[in-house]
Design an enzyme around this catalytic site. Structure first.
Site, PDB file in Angstrom:
ATOM      1  CG  ASN A 127     -14.546  -9.762  -0.435  1.00 37.74           C
ATOM      2  OD1 ASN A 127     -13.379 -10.161  -0.454  1.00 37.74           O
ATOM      3  ND2 ASN A 127     -14.925  -8.621  -1.008  1.00 37.74           N
TER       4      ASN A 127
ATOM      5  CB  ALA B  77       2.801   2.517   1.089  1.00 35.01           C
ATOM      6  CD  GLU B  78      -1.114   7.410   4.183  1.00 32.69           C
ATOM      7  OE1 GLU B  78      -2.135   6.763   4.493  1.00 32.69           O
ATOM      8  OE2 GLU B  78      -0.475   8.095   5.001  1.00 32.69           O
TER       9      GLU B  78
ATOM     10  CE1 TYR C  81      -1.596   0.918  -1.568  1.00 31.86           C
ATOM     11  CE2 TYR C  81      -3.004  -0.674  -2.702  1.00 31.86           C
ATOM     12  CZ  TYR C  81      -1.876  -0.379  -1.942  1.00 31.86           C
ATOM     13  OH  TYR C  81      -1.026  -1.402  -1.569  1.00 31.86           O
TER      14      TYR C  81
ATOM     15  CB  THR D 187       0.029  -4.088  -4.273  1.00 32.72           C
ATOM     16  OG1 THR D 187      -1.267  -4.690  -4.237  1.00 32.72           O
ATOM     17  CG2 THR D 187      -0.100  -2.774  -5.025  1.00 32.72           C
ATOM     18  CG  ASP D 188      -2.853  -8.541  -5.624  1.00 31.14           C
ATOM     19  OD1 ASP D 188      -3.100  -7.441  -5.107  1.00 31.14           O
ATOM     20  OD2 ASP D 188      -3.445  -9.595  -5.291  1.00 31.14           O
ATOM     21  CD  GLU D 189      -5.506  -3.033  -4.430  1.00 31.78           C
ATOM     22  OE1 GLU D 189      -5.825  -1.954  -4.961  1.00 31.78           O
ATOM     23  OE2 GLU D 189      -5.924  -3.385  -3.319  1.00 31.78           O
TER      24      GLU D 189
ATOM     25  CE  LYS E  70       2.608  -0.173  -2.996  1.00 33.52           C
ATOM     26  NZ  LYS E  70       3.670   0.029  -1.978  1.00 33.52           N
TER      27      LYS E  70
ATOM     28  CG  LEU F  72       5.547   6.017  14.602  1.00 26.77           C
ATOM     29  CD1 LEU F  72       5.908   6.391  16.042  1.00 26.77           C
ATOM     30  CD2 LEU F  72       5.168   4.536  14.533  1.00 26.77           C
ATOM     31  CB  THR F  73       0.589   7.365   9.213  1.00 21.40           C
ATOM     32  OG1 THR F  73       0.489   5.941   9.052  1.00 21.40           O
ATOM     33  CG2 THR F  73       1.664   7.922   8.288  1.00 21.40           C
TER      34      THR F  73
HETATM   35  P1  NAD Z   1       0.221  -0.422   6.836  1.00 21.05           P
HETATM   36  O1  NAD Z   1      -0.715   0.666   6.447  1.00 21.05           O
HETATM   37  O2  NAD Z   1      -0.149  -1.351   7.928  1.00 21.05           O
HETATM   38  O3  NAD Z   1       1.636   0.199   7.225  1.00 21.05           O
HETATM   39  C1  NAD Z   1       2.244   1.245   6.509  1.00 21.05           C
HETATM   40  C2  NAD Z   1       3.351   1.808   7.384  1.00 21.05           C
HETATM   41  O4  NAD Z   1       4.020   2.847   6.639  1.00 21.05           O
HETATM   42  C3  NAD Z   1       2.851   2.460   8.679  1.00 21.05           C
HETATM   43  O5  NAD Z   1       3.624   2.017   9.759  1.00 21.05           O
HETATM   44  C4  NAD Z   1       3.026   3.946   8.437  1.00 21.05           C
HETATM   45  O6  NAD Z   1       3.279   4.685   9.624  1.00 21.05           O
HETATM   46  C5  NAD Z   1       4.222   3.959   7.510  1.00 21.05           C
HETATM   47  N1  NAD Z   1       4.289   5.182   6.684  1.00 21.05           N
HETATM   48  C6  NAD Z   1       3.274   5.758   5.981  1.00 21.05           C
HETATM   49  N2  NAD Z   1       3.715   6.885   5.380  1.00 21.05           N
HETATM   50  C7  NAD Z   1       5.038   6.997   5.690  1.00 21.05           C
HETATM   51  C8  NAD Z   1       6.032   7.949   5.349  1.00 21.05           C
HETATM   52  N3  NAD Z   1       5.751   9.005   4.568  1.00 21.05           N
HETATM   53  N4  NAD Z   1       7.277   7.772   5.831  1.00 21.05           N
HETATM   54  C9  NAD Z   1       7.564   6.700   6.639  1.00 21.05           C
HETATM   55  N5  NAD Z   1       6.649   5.797   7.005  1.00 21.05           N
HETATM   56  C10 NAD Z   1       5.401   5.941   6.522  1.00 21.05           C
HETATM   57  O7  NAD Z   1       0.519  -1.200   5.489  1.00 21.05           O
HETATM   58  P2  NAD Z   1       0.820  -2.742   5.184  1.00 21.05           P
HETATM   59  O8  NAD Z   1      -0.448  -3.424   4.935  1.00 21.05           O
HETATM   60  O9  NAD Z   1       1.777  -3.243   6.185  1.00 21.05           O
HETATM   61  O10 NAD Z   1       1.559  -2.599   3.773  1.00 21.05           O
HETATM   62  C11 NAD Z   1       2.973  -2.478   3.701  1.00 21.05           C
HETATM   63  C12 NAD Z   1       3.387  -2.419   2.244  1.00 21.05           C
HETATM   64  O11 NAD Z   1       2.964  -3.600   1.574  1.00 21.05           O
HETATM   65  C13 NAD Z   1       2.768  -1.264   1.461  1.00 21.05           C
HETATM   66  O12 NAD Z   1       3.731  -0.761   0.575  1.00 21.05           O
HETATM   67  C14 NAD Z   1       1.620  -1.908   0.701  1.00 21.05           C
HETATM   68  O13 NAD Z   1       1.337  -1.203  -0.484  1.00 21.05           O
HETATM   69  C15 NAD Z   1       2.196  -3.284   0.423  1.00 21.05           C
HETATM   70  N6  NAD Z   1       1.233  -4.377   0.257  1.00 21.05           N
HETATM   71  C16 NAD Z   1       0.291  -4.621   1.224  1.00 21.05           C
HETATM   72  C17 NAD Z   1      -0.553  -5.731   1.090  1.00 21.05           C
HETATM   73  C18 NAD Z   1      -1.592  -6.054   2.141  1.00 21.05           C
HETATM   74  O14 NAD Z   1      -2.394  -6.962   1.933  1.00 21.05           O
HETATM   75  N7  NAD Z   1      -1.617  -5.393   3.283  1.00 21.05           N
HETATM   76  C19 NAD Z   1      -0.444  -6.559  -0.034  1.00 21.05           C
HETATM   77  C20 NAD Z   1       0.514  -6.255  -1.015  1.00 21.05           C
HETATM   78  C21 NAD Z   1       1.356  -5.177  -0.839  1.00 21.05           C
HETATM   79  O1  DAU Z   2      -4.313  -6.977  -2.973  1.00 15.27           O
HETATM   80  C1  DAU Z   2      -3.342  -6.367  -2.180  1.00 15.27           C
HETATM   81  C2  DAU Z   2      -3.953  -5.185  -1.481  1.00 15.27           C
HETATM   82  O2  DAU Z   2      -4.833  -5.728  -0.483  1.00 15.27           O
HETATM   83  C3  DAU Z   2      -2.945  -4.260  -0.830  1.00 15.27           C
HETATM   84  O3  DAU Z   2      -2.130  -3.696  -1.827  1.00 15.27           O
HETATM   85  C4  DAU Z   2      -3.663  -3.156  -0.037  1.00 15.27           C
HETATM   86  O4  DAU Z   2      -2.730  -2.343   0.651  1.00 15.27           O
HETATM   87  C5  DAU Z   2      -4.570  -3.816   0.987  1.00 15.27           C
HETATM   88  O5  DAU Z   2      -5.305  -2.831   1.677  1.00 15.27           O
HETATM   89  C6  DAU Z   2      -5.523  -4.796   0.306  1.00 15.27           C
HETATM   90  O6  DAU Z   2      -6.488  -4.084  -0.520  1.00 15.27           O
HETATM   91  P1  DAU Z   2      -8.027  -4.538  -0.587  1.00 15.27           P
HETATM   92  O7  DAU Z   2      -8.817  -3.386  -1.019  1.00 15.27           O
HETATM   93  O8  DAU Z   2      -8.160  -5.816  -1.332  1.00 15.27           O
HETATM   94  O9  DAU Z   2      -8.255  -4.881   0.991  1.00 15.27           O
HETATM   95  P2  DAU Z   2      -9.475  -4.564   1.974  1.00 15.27           P
HETATM   96  O10 DAU Z   2      -9.199  -5.345   3.218  1.00 15.27           O
HETATM   97  O11 DAU Z   2      -9.747  -3.120   2.088  1.00 15.27           O
HETATM   98  O12 DAU Z   2     -10.703  -5.240   1.226  1.00 15.27           O
HETATM   99  C7  DAU Z   2     -10.714  -6.623   0.921  1.00 15.27           C
HETATM  100  C8  DAU Z   2     -12.046  -6.917   0.237  1.00 15.27           C
HETATM  101  O13 DAU Z   2     -13.086  -6.766   1.212  1.00 15.27           O
HETATM  102  C9  DAU Z   2     -12.360  -5.978  -0.905  1.00 15.27           C
HETATM  103  O14 DAU Z   2     -13.043  -6.684  -1.943  1.00 15.27           O
HETATM  104  C10 DAU Z   2     -13.311  -4.965  -0.280  1.00 15.27           C
HETATM  105  C11 DAU Z   2     -14.040  -5.772   0.782  1.00 15.27           C
HETATM  106  N1  DAU Z   2     -14.455  -4.992   1.972  1.00 15.27           N
HETATM  107  C12 DAU Z   2     -13.507  -4.268   2.621  1.00 15.27           C
HETATM  108  C13 DAU Z   2     -13.844  -3.480   3.707  1.00 15.27           C
HETATM  109  C14 DAU Z   2     -12.802  -2.651   4.412  1.00 15.27           C
HETATM  110  C15 DAU Z   2     -15.769  -5.010   2.424  1.00 15.27           C
HETATM  111  O15 DAU Z   2     -16.622  -5.715   1.852  1.00 15.27           O
HETATM  112  N2  DAU Z   2     -16.096  -4.243   3.493  1.00 15.27           N
HETATM  113  C16 DAU Z   2     -15.203  -3.464   4.157  1.00 15.27           C
HETATM  114  O16 DAU Z   2     -15.587  -2.766   5.119  1.00 15.27           O
END
Ligand code: NAD
Ligand code: DAU
Length: 337
Positions: free
Chosen positions: A248, A82-83, A149, A124-126, A153, A35-36
Site C-alpha cells: 500500500n 453487491a455491498e 464481505y 473476488t480474489d478475497e 462473496k 442506487l445505494t
Molecule cells: P460498488 O460498491 O462501486 O458498486 C456496487 C453497485 O451495486 C452500486 O451501484 C450499488 O448501488 C449496487 N447495489 C448494491 N446493492 C444492490 C442491490 N441489493 N440491488 C441492486 N443493486 C445493488 O462496487 P464495485 O467496486 O463496482 O464492485 C462491483 C462488483 O465487483 C462487486 O460484486 C464486487 O464484489 C466485485 N469486485 C470488486 C473489486 C474492486 O476492486 N472494486 C474487485 C473484485 C471484485
Molecule cells: O481484492 C479485491 C477487493 O478489493 C474487492 O473485492 C473489494 O470490493 C474492494 O473494496 C477491494 O478491497 P480492499 O479491502 O483490498 O480495498 P480497499 O481500497 O478498502 O483497501 C486497499 C488496501 O488499502 C487495504 O490493504 C487496506 C488499505 N487502506 C484502505 C483504506 C480505505 C488503508 O490503508 N487506509 C484506508 O483508509
C-alpha cells in the site's frame, strides 16, 4: 445480444456498461441497480440519451422484479451488484449477507426458471483469504475468506457454482483483484487518498502500510469479463489479476509524488480488524483464453489520479452528508500508532 448488468451504476458495473456500448454497437443493456450510497447515476451521465441502455432502479433481492426481467428474455447476465467495502462489512455485515448472498440466489433462481445463455458471477480474489507468502492463488485453491464481505462473496461464488452443478445453469465465476480507474466511490484506498490530498487532508494508512494488493485497471477487468462471456466454459472459475502486486505504501507514495504533497499528510492509524496481508492471483487460466492486461500500471495510475483531479464535480458532492457520518465513525478518534 441483450445483457442484464446488475450494479451497473457502481464503479466497475458502470465502466462495464460503457465498455459494452462501445464494443458492441448492436447490443442492448438492461441496468438494474438499487442506487445505494455507492450507486451513482453520474457514472452513466454521458450515455443518458443512448437508447440501447435501459436503467431500472431496483433491488436484486426483489424476486418479482428480477423474475419479470429475466423472463422478458436476457442472453447474458453479469452480477456486479453487491455491498463491496470491507470496512463497512466489519461494522455492519447484515446488508452484505442480504445483497451479496441472498440477492445472488434470487438472480440464479430467475435464471434457472427463465433460461439464459450465460450467467457471470463477479466474485473476488478475497475469497482465497490472505496469501501471506508463496505462490499465487489458482482457481482450485481452497477458499478461506476472513471478513464478512469476503465470506459473503465466497457464499455467492459457491452458490452460483451449485446452480451449474445441480440445475445446469450456464454459470461462470470470475475472481478479480483490486480495481482502479474512474468512478470509484471515495471510500476505497485510491479515490479516498487522492481526494483527501486534493483537499490537503491527511490520509489514514492502516497498520504498517505494507499490506499487498494486486492492482488491475478497471478496463482490463471489463475485457477479462467479456473474454469469459465469449470463451469461458460453463461451471468454471477464472481469476483476473493485474499482475501488479504492490505494498500500500508504494501506491501512497505514487499519489504523493504525482500530486506533490508533503509527507506530513501521511497518517498511520490503527489497523483494519482481520486485515488480510496479501492477495495474489495466478491468471494463467484466463490467459489461455486469450486475455492479457493491456494497461501499463504506472501510466494507468497516473491517468486515474488525473481523472480525479479533473473531475472534482463528480466526487465533491459525494463527500457530504452520509459520507461524513461514515468517515467520522471510521476514522475520527482512530488511535494513532
Ligand atoms: P460498488 O460498491 O462501486 O458498486 C456496487 C453497485 O451495486 C452500486 O451501484 C450499488 O448501488 C449496487 N447495489 C448494491 N446493492 C444492490 C442491490 N441489493 N440491488 C441492486 N443493486 C445493488 O462496487 P464495485 O467496486 O463496482 O464492485 C462491483 C462488483 O465487483 C462487486 O460484486 C464486487 O464484489 C466485485 N469486485 C470488486 C473489486 C474492486 O476492486 N472494486 C474487485 C473484485 C471484485
Ligand atoms: O481484492 C479485491 C477487493 O478489493 C474487492 O473485492 C473489494 O470490493 C474492494 O473494496 C477491494 O478491497 P480492499 O479491502 O483490498 O480495498 P480497499 O481500497 O478498502 O483497501 C486497499 C488496501 O488499502 C487495504 O490493504 C487496506 C488499505 N487502506 C484502505 C483504506 C480505505 C488503508 O490503508 N487506509 C484506508 O483508509
Amino acid at each position: 445480444m441483450k445483457y442484464l448488468v446488475t450494479g451497473g451504476a457502481g464503479f466497475i458495473g458502470s465502466n462495464f456498461v460503457h465498455y459494452l456500448l462501445q464494443t458492441y454497437p448492436g447490443c442492448t443493456v438492461i441496468n438494474l441497480d438499487k442506487l445505494t450510497y455507492a450507486g451513482n447515476l453520474d457514472n452513466l451521465k454521458d450515455i443518458a440519451g443512448d437508447a440501447r441502455h435501459h436503467f431500472i432502479q431496483g433491488d436484486i433481492t426483489d424476486e418479482t422484479l428480477v423474475e419479470s426481467m429475466f423472463c422478458e428474455g436476457i442472453d447474458v447476465a453479469v452480477n456486479f451488484a453487491a455491498e463491496t467495502h470491507v470496512d463497512r462489512s466489519i461494522g455492519d455485515p447484515a446488508a452484505f449477507i442480504k445483497t451479496d448472498v441472498y440477492g445472488t440466489y434470487v438472480l440464479l433462481e430467475a435464471a434457472k426458471r427463465c433460461g439464459i445463455k450465460k450467467f457471470i458471477q463477479i466474485s473476488t480474489d478475497e475469497v482465497y483469504g490472505s496469501i501471506e507468502h508463496g505462490r499465487s492463488s489458482i482457481e482450485t485453491d481452497q477458499l478461506l475468506p476472513r471478513n464478512p464481505y469476503s465470506a459473503s462473496k465466497a457464499g455467492a461464488d459457491r452458490l452460483a457454482y451449485s446452480y451449474y452443478a445441480t440445475y445446469g445453469v450456464p454459470v461462470c465465476i470470475t475472481r478479480a483483484s483490486n480495481n482502479y480507474g474512474p468512478y470509484q466511490y471515495p471510500e476505497k484506498l485510491i479515490p479516498l487518498f487522492v481526494t483527501n490530498l486534493l483537499e490537503n487532508k491527511p490520509v489514514p494508512i492502516y497498520g504498517d502500510g505494507r499490506n499487498v494488493r494486486d492492482w488491475l485497471h478497471v478496463m482490463d477487468h471489463c475485457r477479462g469479463i467479456d473474454c469469459v462471456i465469449r470463451n469461458g466454459a460453463d461451471g468454471e472459475v477464472y481469476n483476473i489479476g493485474g499482475g501488479n502486486e504492490r505494498e500500500n505504501i508504494e501506491i501512497v507514495n505514487l499519489m504523493f509524488g504525482h500530486l506533490g504533497k508533503p509527507e506530513s499528510l501521511k497518517q498511520y492509524v490503527k489497523d483494519r480488524l482481520g486485515h488480510d496481508r496479501r492477495y495474489s492471483l495466478d491468471s494463467a487460466k484466463l490467459a489461455r483464453l486469450g486475455w492479457r492486461p493491456q494497461v501499463e500500471f504506472a501510466a494507468g495510475i497516473r491517468e486515474t489520479i488525473d481523472w480525479y483531479v479533473k473531475n472534482r464535480w463528480w466526487w465533491e458532492k459525494l463527500k457530504s452528508g452520509e459520507y461524513w457520518e461514515y468517515y467520522r465513525k471510521q476514522y475520527v478518534d482512530r488511535e494513532q500508532k
